[in-house]
Design a protein around this motif. Structure first.
Motif, PDB file in Angstrom:
ATOM      1  N   PRO A 117       0.798  -1.224   0.000  1.00  0.00           N
ATOM      2  CA  PRO A 117       0.000   0.000   0.000  1.00  0.00           C
ATOM      3  C   PRO A 117       0.830   1.273   0.000  1.00  0.00           C
ATOM      4  O   PRO A 117       0.492   2.225  -0.673  1.00  0.00           O
ATOM      5  CB  PRO A 117      -0.831  -0.121   1.279  1.00  0.00           C
ATOM      6  CG  PRO A 117      -0.953  -1.593   1.494  1.00  0.00           C
ATOM      7  CD  PRO A 117       0.338  -2.168   0.998  1.00  0.00           C
ATOM      8  N   ALA A 118       1.943   1.295   0.733  1.00  0.00           N
ATOM      9  CA  ALA A 118       2.758   2.506   0.778  1.00  0.00           C
ATOM     10  C   ALA A 118       3.424   2.793  -0.563  1.00  0.00           C
ATOM     11  O   ALA A 118       3.852   3.913  -0.815  1.00  0.00           O
ATOM     12  CB  ALA A 118       3.817   2.402   1.868  1.00  0.00           C
ATOM     13  N   GLU A 119       3.516   1.791  -1.441  1.00  0.00           N
ATOM     14  CA  GLU A 119       4.160   1.988  -2.734  1.00  0.00           C
ATOM     15  C   GLU A 119       3.171   2.360  -3.835  1.00  0.00           C
ATOM     16  O   GLU A 119       3.566   2.663  -4.939  1.00  0.00           O
ATOM     17  CB  GLU A 119       4.896   0.700  -3.129  1.00  0.00           C
ATOM     18  CG  GLU A 119       6.001   0.316  -2.172  1.00  0.00           C
ATOM     19  CD  GLU A 119       6.542  -1.060  -2.454  1.00  0.00           C
ATOM     20  OE1 GLU A 119       6.034  -1.737  -3.370  1.00  0.00           O
ATOM     21  OE2 GLU A 119       7.453  -1.484  -1.744  1.00  0.00           O
ATOM     22  N   VAL A 123      -0.316   7.318  -2.739  1.00  0.00           N
ATOM     23  CA  VAL A 123      -0.906   6.875  -1.476  1.00  0.00           C
ATOM     24  C   VAL A 123      -0.568   7.842  -0.344  1.00  0.00           C
ATOM     25  O   VAL A 123      -1.412   8.106   0.514  1.00  0.00           O
ATOM     26  CB  VAL A 123      -0.518   5.420  -1.126  1.00  0.00           C
ATOM     27  CG1 VAL A 123       0.904   5.314  -0.626  1.00  0.00           C
ATOM     28  CG2 VAL A 123      -1.476   4.860  -0.108  1.00  0.00           C
ATOM     29  N   GLN A 124       0.637   8.385  -0.344  1.00  0.00           N
ATOM     30  CA  GLN A 124       1.009   9.326   0.712  1.00  0.00           C
ATOM     31  C   GLN A 124       0.182  10.611   0.613  1.00  0.00           C
ATOM     32  O   GLN A 124      -0.281  11.139   1.630  1.00  0.00           O
ATOM     33  CB  GLN A 124       2.507   9.644   0.663  1.00  0.00           C
ATOM     34  CG  GLN A 124       3.388   8.447   0.972  1.00  0.00           C
ATOM     35  CD  GLN A 124       3.097   7.835   2.333  1.00  0.00           C
ATOM     36  OE1 GLN A 124       2.783   8.519   3.298  1.00  0.00           O
ATOM     37  NE2 GLN A 124       3.184   6.516   2.413  1.00  0.00           N
ATOM     38  N   ALA A 127      -3.278   9.802   1.807  1.00  0.00           N
ATOM     39  CA  ALA A 127      -3.299   9.703   3.272  1.00  0.00           C
ATOM     40  C   ALA A 127      -3.343  11.103   3.881  1.00  0.00           C
ATOM     41  O   ALA A 127      -4.099  11.350   4.834  1.00  0.00           O
ATOM     42  CB  ALA A 127      -2.086   8.934   3.776  1.00  0.00           C
ATOM     43  N   LEU A 156      -8.112   5.968  -0.900  1.00  0.00           N
ATOM     44  CA  LEU A 156      -7.037   5.405  -0.088  1.00  0.00           C
ATOM     45  C   LEU A 156      -7.347   3.938   0.193  1.00  0.00           C
ATOM     46  O   LEU A 156      -8.395   3.620   0.748  1.00  0.00           O
ATOM     47  CB  LEU A 156      -6.918   6.195   1.225  1.00  0.00           C
ATOM     48  CG  LEU A 156      -5.715   5.884   2.097  1.00  0.00           C
ATOM     49  CD1 LEU A 156      -4.410   6.192   1.350  1.00  0.00           C
ATOM     50  CD2 LEU A 156      -5.775   6.688   3.379  1.00  0.00           C
ATOM     51  N   ALA A 160      -3.769   0.978   3.605  1.00  0.00           N
ATOM     52  CA  ALA A 160      -3.106   2.256   3.877  1.00  0.00           C
ATOM     53  C   ALA A 160      -3.819   3.012   4.989  1.00  0.00           C
ATOM     54  O   ALA A 160      -3.182   3.693   5.793  1.00  0.00           O
ATOM     55  CB  ALA A 160      -3.048   3.105   2.604  1.00  0.00           C
ATOM     56  N   ASP A 163      -2.709   1.531   8.171  1.00  0.00           N
ATOM     57  CA  ASP A 163      -1.367   1.994   8.524  1.00  0.00           C
ATOM     58  C   ASP A 163      -1.411   3.293   9.331  1.00  0.00           C
ATOM     59  O   ASP A 163      -0.543   3.536  10.168  1.00  0.00           O
ATOM     60  CB  ASP A 163      -0.509   2.197   7.273  1.00  0.00           C
ATOM     61  CG  ASP A 163      -0.094   0.891   6.629  1.00  0.00           C
ATOM     62  OD1 ASP A 163      -0.199  -0.176   7.289  1.00  0.00           O
ATOM     63  OD2 ASP A 163       0.320   0.932   5.446  1.00  0.00           O
TER      64      ASP A 163
END
Length: 192
Positions: A117-119, A123-124, A127, A156, A160, A163
């Motif tokens: 998910p972070a990749e 996504v960032q 978030a 999202l 994620a 997280d």
């Protein structure tokens, strides 16, 4: 939002135990036929009432006809279980285990994403957009259903979102029926 199906009104005035077999089957069919609409378009209260009534109808059907369903003829694991002979807590335990087994089986078939998910691209930023929505909400909190819908609107992925709760320190926390941004979540926004 689409209009509710005409058959959405699953009667809840008469206890399921007082319905005739034909009425019980009819209302059970109505409940299942309208479930999708209530899930997607109903209010939280409509969904709660619908769920309660559907379960009441199912339990009454199972009480009357324990051998007509998979619950009464052996569970998903093939064990021969007659729920009519079990007390309520044993029935709940058995059905919960059976349901969990079925869910795990379905999840095992879901293809794993190519990227963590972070990749996932953006996504960032997504978030941060979610954290901004929380920060703008009264008291920095959203009802859990609104929180879920907001994350879906932003795009999202659920992992994620999770997280954000598991971060050290957490950026979001649960507060009963609400989800709330933490001071660390606000600091993350200020540092962005």
């Amino acid at each position: 939002m689409s209009a509710a199906p005409a058959e959405l009104a699953v009667s809840s005035g008469v206890p399921a135990s007082e319905l005739s077999d034909a009425e019980l089957e009819h209302q059970g069919n109505q409940a299942h036929a309208t479930r999708h609409w209530v899930f997607l378009h109903g209010t939280a209260e409509q969904f709660r009432r619908h769920t309660e009534r559907m379960l009441e109808l199912e339990q009454e059907y199972l009480r009357r006809h324990p051998k007509r369903t998979w619950q009464g003829t052996g569970g998903a694991d093939g064990a021969q279980v007659d729920l009519a002979e079990l007390d309520v807590l044993a029935q709940v335990r058995f059905l919960t285990r059976t349901y969990a087994t079925a869910v795990e089986s379905l999840l095992a078939r879901v293809p794993q994403p190519e990227h963590a998910p972070a990749e996932v691209p953006d996504v960032q930023e997504r978030a941060r957009a979610l954290l901004r929505r929380y920060a703008a909400a009264p008291d920095g909190r959203l009802h859990k259903l609104e929180a879920h819908q907001t994350a879906r609107e932003i795009g999202l992925p659920p992992a994620a979102v999770a997280d954000l709760y598991r971060a050290d320190p957490p950026l979001l926390v649960t507060a009963g029926e609400y989800r709330q941004i933490t001071p660390a979540g606000r600091a993350r926004l200020e540092g962005a």
